[in-house]
Design a protein around this motif. Structure first.
Motif, PDB file in Angstrom:
ATOM      1  N   ASP A 289      19.919  -5.707   0.519  1.00  0.00           N
ATOM      2  CA  ASP A 289      20.405  -5.390  -0.827  1.00  0.00           C
ATOM      3  C   ASP A 289      20.347  -3.867  -0.990  1.00  0.00           C
ATOM      4  N   ASP A 290      19.577  -3.357  -1.980  1.00  0.00           N
ATOM      5  CA  ASP A 290      19.510  -1.906  -2.140  1.00  0.00           C
ATOM      6  C   ASP A 290      18.176  -1.338  -1.650  1.00  0.00           C
ATOM      7  N   LEU A 291      17.468  -2.114  -0.834  1.00  0.00           N
ATOM      8  CA  LEU A 291      16.225  -1.634  -0.233  1.00  0.00           C
ATOM      9  C   LEU A 291      16.472  -1.078   1.157  1.00  0.00           C
ATOM     10  N   GLU A 292      15.782  -0.008   1.468  1.00  0.00           N
ATOM     11  CA  GLU A 292      15.761   0.502   2.833  1.00  0.00           C
ATOM     12  C   GLU A 292      14.401   0.156   3.437  1.00  0.00           C
ATOM     13  N   TYR A 293      14.393  -0.280   4.674  1.00  0.00           N
ATOM     14  CA  TYR A 293      13.118  -0.607   5.301  1.00  0.00           C
ATOM     15  C   TYR A 293      13.157  -0.315   6.798  1.00  0.00           C
ATOM     16  N   SER A 294      11.984   0.023   7.306  1.00  0.00           N
ATOM     17  CA  SER A 294      11.796   0.254   8.734  1.00  0.00           C
ATOM     18  C   SER A 294      10.551  -0.495   9.183  1.00  0.00           C
ATOM     19  N   GLU A 295      10.569  -0.961  10.387  1.00  0.00           N
ATOM     20  CA  GLU A 295       9.407  -1.669  10.905  1.00  0.00           C
ATOM     21  C   GLU A 295       8.260  -0.699  11.159  1.00  0.00           C
ATOM     22  N   VAL A 296       7.056  -1.172  10.942  1.00  0.00           N
ATOM     23  CA  VAL A 296       5.853  -0.447  11.335  1.00  0.00           C
ATOM     24  C   VAL A 296       5.267  -1.205  12.515  1.00  0.00           C
ATOM     25  N   LYS A 297       5.085  -0.488  13.628  1.00  0.00           N
ATOM     26  CA  LYS A 297       4.613  -1.149  14.843  1.00  0.00           C
ATOM     27  C   LYS A 297       3.324  -0.520  15.352  1.00  0.00           C
ATOM     28  N   ASP A 298       2.540  -1.350  15.972  1.00  0.00           N
ATOM     29  CA  ASP A 298       1.379  -0.901  16.735  1.00  0.00           C
ATOM     30  C   ASP A 298       1.613  -1.393  18.150  1.00  0.00           C
ATOM     31  N   ARG A 299       1.886  -0.461  19.041  1.00  0.00           N
ATOM     32  CA  ARG A 299       2.359  -0.787  20.382  1.00  0.00           C
ATOM     33  C   ARG A 299       3.641  -1.603  20.236  1.00  0.00           C
ATOM     34  N   ASP A 300       3.695  -2.834  20.693  1.00  0.00           N
ATOM     35  CA  ASP A 300       4.937  -3.607  20.599  1.00  0.00           C
ATOM     36  C   ASP A 300       4.909  -4.634  19.472  1.00  0.00           C
ATOM     37  N   GLU A 301       3.852  -4.605  18.669  1.00  0.00           N
ATOM     38  CA  GLU A 301       3.704  -5.608  17.618  1.00  0.00           C
ATOM     39  C   GLU A 301       4.160  -5.053  16.268  1.00  0.00           C
ATOM     40  N   THR A 302       5.045  -5.788  15.594  1.00  0.00           N
ATOM     41  CA  THR A 302       5.444  -5.420  14.234  1.00  0.00           C
ATOM     42  C   THR A 302       4.380  -5.917  13.264  1.00  0.00           C
TER      43      THR A 302
ATOM     44  N   CYS B 145       0.844  -1.192   0.000  1.00  0.00           N
ATOM     45  CA  CYS B 145       0.000   0.000   0.000  1.00  0.00           C
ATOM     46  C   CYS B 145       0.878   1.240   0.000  1.00  0.00           C
ATOM     47  N   LYS B 146       0.408   2.299  -0.630  1.00  0.00           N
ATOM     48  CA  LYS B 146       1.176   3.542  -0.692  1.00  0.00           C
ATOM     49  C   LYS B 146       0.919   4.463   0.489  1.00  0.00           C
ATOM     50  N   ARG B 147      -0.132   4.167   1.250  1.00  0.00           N
ATOM     51  CA  ARG B 147      -0.489   5.050   2.376  1.00  0.00           C
ATOM     52  C   ARG B 147      -0.499   4.245   3.667  1.00  0.00           C
ATOM     53  N   LEU B 148       0.088   4.820   4.710  1.00  0.00           N
ATOM     54  CA  LEU B 148       0.118   4.153   6.003  1.00  0.00           C
ATOM     55  C   LEU B 148      -1.248   4.286   6.665  1.00  0.00           C
ATOM     56  N   MET B 149      -1.872   3.161   6.931  1.00  0.00           N
ATOM     57  CA  MET B 149      -3.222   3.159   7.474  1.00  0.00           C
ATOM     58  C   MET B 149      -3.236   3.217   8.995  1.00  0.00           C
ATOM     59  N   THR B 150      -2.284   2.544   9.616  1.00  0.00           N
ATOM     60  CA  THR B 150      -2.243   2.496  11.072  1.00  0.00           C
ATOM     61  C   THR B 150      -0.817   2.188  11.500  1.00  0.00           C
TER      62      THR B 150
END
Length: 359
Positions: free
Chosen positions: A279-292, A263-268
């Motif tokens: 590789d050549d991707l950058e990524y960060s975790e999306v968390k809700d409280r302590d859950e990824t 999805c292009k928009r962060l919903m929650t």
């Protein structure tokens, strides 16, 4: 505008009662989910009839708002869908009794709705609706119950990728799917046309696109492109959803097949500040409280897309699967499906003489 002056008790439509019963009888086995969904849920998603009925309950000399009607249906997030249905001019109801929450008459851009309200006095008694079991509440309960069937574990190595998307204009809806191998090489394409369910309401996308995507999946399966190790990639969310039941989770659960959402928009959730590399991707975790619940994924400084597991796949392995096909902002199978759906829709419009703004 002041708070509502009056609460009106609304008797349930037969479809609402049926959805309420269906929300209390969600199958406990994945094997029964497809028949249950197609037979008990999809035939009862006529929101235009819901809105028409609610408006017909507004007495003469009274008014209500888009939000009041949406709340009566079970979720204020349906306000825009309510407004669009009213503005379409297809409802046989006293639409001049529906105004904005601040008392304004809808602007001319709403066409027919403005023409009706312009002739009437909107300064009536404002009402809200008391519905014993609103239909959107029933659908949210279906989501919550279906979430218990989700399996967020891989069932073996992924064989190929099936990206899907839908292109719509008016009553024309085209779903397209692109099947690719794990390196992004095209295996085959499929497409179908058909009916959708609800209008777009945030959080309820499966109940809009589900009927057409199930039809598309069946065609791809019949063509021999898919098997139990194919990963569906949906333009929407998986567990990155307030009820952990986005369209990728719901569709995957109903089909009982591996499925993830992009999805292009962060919903929650919240994006963690730590950035990681694959590789050549950058990524960060999306968390809700302590859950990824997903990842924000980007490449080459582009805006991120949001990746989350839906069903029969593990969040920890999704990035490895997606990395080779994340060439542009969104993964190639989904991007190709998007392009294909638009091309087919425009071709249908051109052949039928329909004029469009984009072709």
């Amino acid at each position: 505008m002041k708070a509502p002056d009056k609460l009106i008790k609304v008797e349930s439509l037969s479809d609402w009662e049926a959805l309420s019963l269906a929300s209390e009888s969600v199958p406990r086995s994945s094997a029964d989910m497809l028949d249950y969904t197609v037979e008990e849920i999809f035939p009862r998603l006529e929101m235009d009839r819901w809105v028409q009925y609610m408006i017909s309950m507004i007495p003469e000399g009274h008014v209500s708002t888009f939000g009041d009607i949406a709340r009566g249906l079970g979720d204020v997030r349906a306000s825009r869908a309510v407004g669009n249905l009213i503005a379409s001019g297809g409802l046989d109801a006293p639409i001049h009794r529906v105004i904005y929450s601040d008392g304004r008459i809808p602007e001319p851009s709403l066409g027919k709705l403005h023409e009706e309200t312009d002739k009437k006095n909107p300064n009536g008694i404002r009402i809200q609706f008391d519905v014993s079991k609103p239909p959107l509440q029933s659908l949210s309960e279906v989501q919550t119950a279906t979430a218990d069937l989700l399996d967020l574990n891989w069932r073996g190595e992924v064989n190929n990728l099936f990206g899907v998307d839908i292109s719509s204009k008016g009553s024309l809806h085209v779903a397209a799917g692109s099947v690719q191998d794990l390196k992004g090489e095209e295996v085959g394409n499929v497409s179908v046309t058909g009916e959708m369910g609800l209008p777009y309401i945030s959080g309820y996308l499966f109940f809009r696109e589900g009927p057409l995507l199930i039809k598309l999946y069946s065609k791809a399966l019949g063509a021999g492109y898919l098997d139990g190790r194919s990963l569906l990639i949906i333009d929407g969310n998986g567990i990155l959803h307030p009820r952990r039941m986005g369209i990728a989770s719901h569709l995957g659960g109903v089909l009982d097949k591996p499925c993830c959402g992009v999805c292009k928009r962060l919903m929650t959730g919240q994006i963690e500040s730590d950035t990681n590399l694959l590789d050549d991707l950058e990524y960060s975790e999306v968390k809700d409280r302590d859950e990824t619940i997903g990842f924000a994924v980007s490449k080459g400084g582009r805006k991120p897309y949001y990746l989350s597991p839906g069903h029969a796949c593990d969040i920890s392995g999704l990035l490895e699967v997606m990395a080779p096909v994340s060439i542009r902002r969104i993964p190639e199978p989904t991007r190709r499906a998007h392009v294909l759906a638009n091309e087919i829709r425009r071709g249908i419009e051109a052949n039928s003489g329909i004029k469009t703004r984009d072709g």
